[in-house]
Design an enzyme around this catalytic site. Structure first.
Site, PDB file in Angstrom:
ATOM      1  N   GLU A  36       0.879  -1.162   0.099  1.00  0.00           N
ATOM      2  CA  GLU A  36       0.104  -0.086  -0.015  1.00  0.00           C
ATOM      3  C   GLU A  36       0.672   1.474   0.119  1.00  0.00           C
ATOM      4  OE1 GLU A  36      -2.944   0.126  -0.609  1.00  0.00           O
ATOM      5  OE2 GLU A  36      -3.697  -1.859  -0.491  1.00  0.00           O
ATOM      6  N   TYR A 119      -6.316   7.048   3.626  1.00  0.00           N
ATOM      7  CA  TYR A 119      -6.522   5.942   2.635  1.00  0.00           C
ATOM      8  C   TYR A 119      -5.699   4.752   3.223  1.00  0.00           C
ATOM      9  CZ  TYR A 119      -5.550   2.588  -0.845  1.00  0.00           C
ATOM     10  OH  TYR A 119      -5.355   1.745  -1.378  1.00  0.00           O
ATOM     11  N   ASP A 137      -9.785   5.929  -2.268  1.00  0.00           N
ATOM     12  CA  ASP A 137      -8.574   6.179  -3.078  1.00  0.00           C
ATOM     13  C   ASP A 137      -8.998   6.886  -4.226  1.00  0.00           C
ATOM     14  OD1 ASP A 137      -9.704   4.015  -4.579  1.00  0.00           O
ATOM     15  OD2 ASP A 137      -7.570   3.721  -5.516  1.00  0.00           O
TER      16      ASP A 137
END
Length: 288
Positions: A36, A119, A137
């Site tokens: 991520e 996020y 996102d």
DNA sequence: GACGCGTGGTT
DNA sequence: TAACCAAGCGT
């Protein structure tokens, strides 16, 4: 509104999802966290090889925490935004010292780690631990802007209405799958530049398409040029430090950027940001 | 809220 | 070809 989106999008995802390694059932929370961070503002195809190398080299937070931060920066390569490498290293050390080496599972704990914003905290809590969070996102925001609001692009910054909408759409069962499915739809079909509405599972219900795909009317989205910027200069300087194992004489840095004033400013910036270290005799290296 | 922060592929 | 864009974050 919009509950009719779930089945088509989930069915589409079942047929069209990419086989990305961090989505496999054996991916650890650490592997997902690393992915991520790497994926922030960075395309999947560029992340794949670096992520694989990191997982082999540092399969646990403790493994990375045992290294100096400069090694994280070095093995970041040319992924971009190298402060993320520093952030991941700091995450690894915090996880090791404060969480006994286990990636924390809650949004609030994740949110406090360096480089983890709204996020990423939602994504890791959801994808690694199965929690229910709205994962907002750029892909999800674009899909919802089009399908529900009827606009080509979402606002520049995430708004409360967007968040409320995303939360209202969270399914009672398997929120993580829903989140990744909407993201994937945005990444593969409902793309920014040339959306493939003919292949979209919710085309029939899409407010933007039904309105005739009106052009974006919001404020101008400025794109800054890269050539000649401090950013480019920092990149050049850091590349020298990365590729040289050990101390680098200042002359080697001077050689890659002509403008001395800008070069000094950029170098100072790298030091301030913890991406470079000054040694004695005017030599530099990655942080130890 | 606007800005700075890397890099490289695509149009 | 310059501009846009890619699973954002911190200040």
């Amino acid at each position: 509104m919009g509950t009719g989106l779930h089945a088509p999008i989930l069915d589409w995802y079942a047929e069209n999802a990419r086989d990305l390694p961090w989505r496999r059932t054996d991916a650890s929370p650490w592997a997902i966290l690393v992915s991520e961070i790497m994926l922030q503002q960075t395309p999947v195809v560029r992340v794949l090889p670096i992520w694989a190398e990191w997982m082999e080299r540092w399969p646990t937070p403790a493994a990375l925490a045992a290294e100096p931060p400069g090694e994280a920066v070095r093995h970041w390569g040319r992924l971009g935004y190298p402060r993320r490498a520093l952030n991941l290293h700091a995450c690894a050390r915090a996880i090791t010292t404060e969480y006994e080496g286990q990636v924390p599972s809650t949004y609030d704990e994740l949110r406090k780690l360096p480089g983890i914003g709204d996020y990423t905290a939602a994504a890791v809590a959801s994808f690694a631990f199965g929690h229910s969070h709205a994962v907002l996102d750029t892909n999800v925001r674009r899909v919802l802007a089009r399908a529900v609001r009827g606009e080509e692009y979402p606002p520049k910054a995430t708004t409360t209405p967007e968040r409320k909408l995303a939360e209202s759409l969270l399914p009672a069962l398997d929120a993580p799958r829903w989140g990744v499915a909407v993201m994937e739809l945005g990444a593969l079909v409902c793309t920014a530049r040339a959306p493939r509405c003919a292949d979209c599972p919710v085309a029939a219900a899409c407010a933007w398409r039904l309105a005739g795909r009106p052009a974006y009317e919001g404020p101008e989205r400025r794109g800054q040029t890269y050539a000649g910027t401090d950013r480019q200069c920092r990149g050049r300087l850091l590349a020298v430090l990365r590729d040289a194992h050990g101390a680098v004489p200042k002359a080697a840095l001077d050689a890659v950027w002509a403008d001395a004033v800008q070069r000094e400013r950029a170098l100072d910036g790298l030091v301030t940001d913890g991406l470079a270290e000054v040694l004695a005799e005017g030599t530099y290296r990655l942080p130890s």
